[in-house]
Design an enzyme around this catalytic site. Structure first.
Site, PDB file in Angstrom:
ATOM      1  CB  SER A 190      90.092 108.972-103.539  1.00 10.47           C
ATOM      2  OG  SER A 190      91.419 108.527-103.675  1.00 10.47           O
ATOM      3  CG  ASP A 408      92.069 110.982-110.837  1.00 12.54           C
ATOM      4  OD1 ASP A 408      93.127 110.925-110.192  1.00 12.54           O
ATOM      5  OD2 ASP A 408      90.942 111.009-110.304  1.00 12.54           O
ATOM      6  CG  HIS A 437      92.251 112.296-106.846  1.00 15.26           C
ATOM      7  ND1 HIS A 437      91.865 111.146-107.487  1.00 15.26           N
ATOM      8  CD2 HIS A 437      92.236 111.991-105.517  1.00 15.26           C
ATOM      9  CE1 HIS A 437      91.642 110.194-106.608  1.00 15.26           C
ATOM     10  NE2 HIS A 437      91.849 110.686-105.399  1.00 15.26           N
TER      11      HIS A 437
END
Length: 468
Positions: A190, A408, A437
């Site tokens: 991320s 995602d 995610h």
């Protein structure tokens, strides 16, 4: 060329490590130490802060390649306990080759934590993302953002003012030097992908094997502004997975066959008539609290039952499932670091009328997120960046592997492709036909996991799409 200067062999310590390792305060089976770094890298002899770092050393030093740094996400995520978490998940072939290392970034947790000291009423789990009021009214967000920006300006302090991605990349390289490593490998997820891409751009010769997982678009004109807008795309990509799952479990959750419609109608109803939700923060389930829970629920298939239970209970008028709010101090710290990072990385527009227009348009185009991705942030009322965003380039060794889910909700695939383009021949991508995610070791996709493991263990990388 830089690539020609990088050794193809194992990472070699450049100096004896000068860190003092001891048991961690958490009591977890890992070692902890601190690394001293400047608050302001332009003033290296000025005030300093201590970064808290942790490690679990390989059990097979004869196979050791170097260190694998786990870069926390967020911004605002803690990494200090991650070696103890990931030592249980990573394959033995990886654990044999690397010391697992992680850290709390500056301002987070045990690394000189910062707080804007928001008023308690302003510290809610839904306030961190700028959900508009009913009908798309941005005035409540504008008022909250003004208050939060003023609190951060008053209470943030020098460490808060220093938080940005450039400095986190510098801190990461300071950790490398303190460990005595010529090069480091790392795995960023991320926001950690952007930290990794920035570090690999600023310090290309310091990188060994780089895994970037669930990738942020590095567009230097937008950076976090673009990531925020991408929630609208990501949720639209991902929601059908939840809708299909809920339809398959209709007898248990009773959400009907039109799950999307049920969610939109329920959120609209809760905008007008919230339900009490003891234990939550705030202690009601209104439309935006539901929307926030849907966004969080789409991060993993494992969260689908909890989300479906909440929707089912709300459709029935309650009672709602038990819940516990995050501690206020943790929310204060997370918000402060998040806010500092996004406001110090890139300039944000100041025109409130433009935000209102963008929210209205986004609500029509992407009703699942109700205009939140284009709403005003505190950055509209905060000082801009001291340095320009880093432009990620292909200059450096070809040692980057991207891994990316197709659906995602937070870092959509079509935006992740921009990081691959920016890195050029430095990068290859493992595309995983999955939702959620976080990809590596998070989806049960044997193909995708094997590709990343192979890269970490023997350096093999390729462009490939992994199906279910």
């Amino acid at each position: 060329m830089i690539a020609a200067l990088v050794s193809a062999g194992a990472a070699v310590p450049v100096a004896p490590p000068g860190l003092h390792w001891s048991a961690c305060a958490s009591g977890l089976p890992q070692e902890c130490a601190t690394v001293s770094v400047p608050i302001d890298y332009a003033e290296p002899r000025g005030d300093r802060l201590d970064l808290a770092i942790s490690r679990i050393r390989t059990a097979k030093p004869e196979l050791r390649r170097g260190v694998l740094v786990i870069i926390p996400g967020g911004p605002g995520g803690s990494g200090l306990n991650r070696p103890s978490t990931y030592v249980k998940k990573l394959p033995q072939s990886v654990l044999d080759r690397y010391d697992l290392v992680s850290f709390d970034p500056r301002g987070v947790g045990a690394s000189s934590p910062v707080s804007c000291e928001l008023a308690p009423a302003d510290v809610t789990q839904t306030a961190i993302l700028p959900w508009p009021g009913p009908g798309g009214d941005i005035s409540p967000t504008v008022a909250w953002s003004r208050r939060a920006a003023a609190a951060c300006a008053k209470n943030g302090g020098p460490v808060y003012d220093s938080i940005n991605t450039r400095n986190e990349a510098r801190d990461l390289d300071a950790i490398r030097r303190a460990l005595g490593e010529r090069q480091i490998s790392y795995w960023g997820v991320s926001y950690g992908t952007y930290v990794g891409a920035v570090h690999a751009t600023m310090f290309p010769g310091s990188t060994d094997r780089v895994v970037l997982d669930s990738n942020d678009d590095p567009d230097p004109a937008l950076v976090e502004r673009g990531w925020a807008a991408s929630y609208a795309i990501g949720v639209e990509d991902r929601f059908p997975d939840f809708a299909a799952w809920a339809a398959e479990h209709e007898e248990q959750y009773h959400l009907g066959t039109d799950v999307r419609g049920a969610y939109l109608r329920l959120a609209d109803r809760l905008d007008r008539a919230p339900l009490p939700w003891p234990g939550a923060n705030p202690p009601v389930l209104d439309g935006n609290t539901l929307r926030s829970n849907v966004l969080n629920g789409l991060y993993s298939d494992a969260r689908f039952p909890q989300l479906a239970s909440l929707m089912s209970a709300a459709l029935a008028g309650g009672p709602l499932p038990p819940t516990t709010a995050a501690p206020e101090a943790a929310l204060q710290n997370t918000f402060a670091v998040l806010n500092a990072t996004i406001c110090h990385d890139v300039s944000w527009p100041r025109d409130l009328r433009a935000y209102a227009r963008d929210v209205a348009a986004d609500r029509k185009a992407h009703p699942l997120t109700a205009g939140m991705p284009r709403n005003v942030y505190t950055c509209a009322f905060s000082p801009g960046p001291a340095e320009p965003p880093v432009r990620v380039t292909p200059d450096g060794p070809p040692n980057v592997l991207l891994v990316q889910n197709l659906r995602d909700p937070a870092t959509p695939y079509r935006k992740a492709l921009n990081l691959k383009r920016a890195l050029g021949d430095r990068a290859r991508m493992v595309t995983v036909d999955a939702g959620g995610h976080g990809s590596y070791l998070d989806n049960g996709n044997a193909c995708g996991d094997a590709e990343v493991t192979r890269f970490l263990t023997d350096g093999t990388r390729r462009d490939i799409t992994c199906r279910g």
